[in-house]
Design a protein around this motif. Structure first.
Motif, mmCIF file in Angstrom:
data_model
loop_
_atom_site.group_PDB
_atom_site.id
_atom_site.type_symbol
_atom_site.label_atom_id
_atom_site.label_comp_id
_atom_site.label_asym_id
_atom_site.label_seq_id
_atom_site.Cartn_x
_atom_site.Cartn_y
_atom_site.Cartn_z
ATOM 1 N N ASN A 1 0.901 -1.329 -0.043
ATOM 2 C CA ASN A 1 -0.126 0.386 -0.017
ATOM 3 C C ASN A 1 0.739 1.158 0.022
ATOM 4 O O ASN A 1 0.515 2.558 -0.051
ATOM 5 N N ARG A 2 2.372 1.485 0.122
ATOM 6 C CA ARG A 2 3.096 2.464 -0.229
ATOM 7 C C ARG A 2 3.484 2.290 -1.489
ATOM 8 O O ARG A 2 4.574 3.295 -0.992
ATOM 9 N N THR A 3 3.036 2.286 -2.459
ATOM 10 C CA THR A 3 3.231 2.442 -4.049
ATOM 11 C C THR A 3 1.923 2.473 -4.811
ATOM 12 O O THR A 3 0.825 3.048 -4.949
ATOM 13 N N SER A 4 2.550 3.575 -5.568
ATOM 14 C CA SER A 4 1.452 3.439 -6.916
ATOM 15 C C SER A 4 1.785 2.636 -8.634
ATOM 16 O O SER A 4 3.430 2.857 -8.458
ATOM 17 N N CYS B 1 7.658 2.585 -5.508
ATOM 18 C CA CYS B 1 7.520 2.953 -4.049
ATOM 19 C C CYS B 1 7.333 4.979 -3.599
ATOM 20 O O CYS B 1 7.862 5.877 -4.604
ATOM 21 N N SER B 2 7.130 4.969 -2.443
ATOM 22 C CA SER B 2 6.539 6.559 -1.714
ATOM 23 C C SER B 2 7.555 6.701 -1.742
ATOM 24 O O SER B 2 8.977 6.229 -1.629
ATOM 25 N N ALA B 3 8.052 7.837 -1.558
ATOM 26 C CA ALA B 3 9.144 9.306 -0.973
ATOM 27 C C ALA B 3 9.938 8.285 0.250
ATOM 28 O O ALA B 3 9.384 7.564 0.980
ATOM 29 N N CYS C 1 7.671 -2.629 -0.902
ATOM 30 C CA CYS C 1 8.434 -1.060 -0.643
ATOM 31 C C CYS C 1 9.680 -1.333 1.076
ATOM 32 O O CYS C 1 8.434 -1.986 1.934
ATOM 33 N N ASN D 1 13.364 7.100 -3.674
ATOM 34 C CA ASN D 1 12.941 8.706 -4.279
ATOM 35 C C ASN D 1 12.699 9.194 -4.078
ATOM 36 O O ASN D 1 12.760 10.009 -1.801
#
Length: 84
Positions: free
Chosen positions: A45-48, A60-62, A71, A84
């Motif tokens: 859930n920490r990805t787009s 992956c999120s920042a 991630c 990122n």
């Protein structure tokens, strides 16, 4: 008799093929059958999800990096982690 088929990541009759939107949930099953609306393939859930030509990429999120399965947090002393 010759038969045509689209490559993985594409749908169509084998002559005219279009990109599947895997991020929108479209995928091919192991038997080649098209499954529509199967859900986002990025399970963390920490990805787009970013649809690419014939495939997709989970981003992956920042402050995180992809470790091969999902991630993970970057440690401050990591020399191999590209965040990122």
């Amino acid at each position: 008799t010759n038969t045509c088929a689209c490559d993985g990541g594409y749908a169509g009759d084998g002559v005219a093929c279009t990109d599947l939107d895997e991020c929108g949930g479209d995928r091919r099953a192991a038997n080649g059958q098209l499954i529509q609306g199967a859900g986002n393939p990025c399970l963390d859930n920490r990805t787009s999800c970013s649809n690419t030509d014939g495939s997709f990429e989970c981003i992956c999120s920042a402050g995180l990096y992809f470790d091969g399965t999902g991630c993970a947090d970057c440690s401050p002393d990591s020399t191999t982690c590209v965040c990122n």
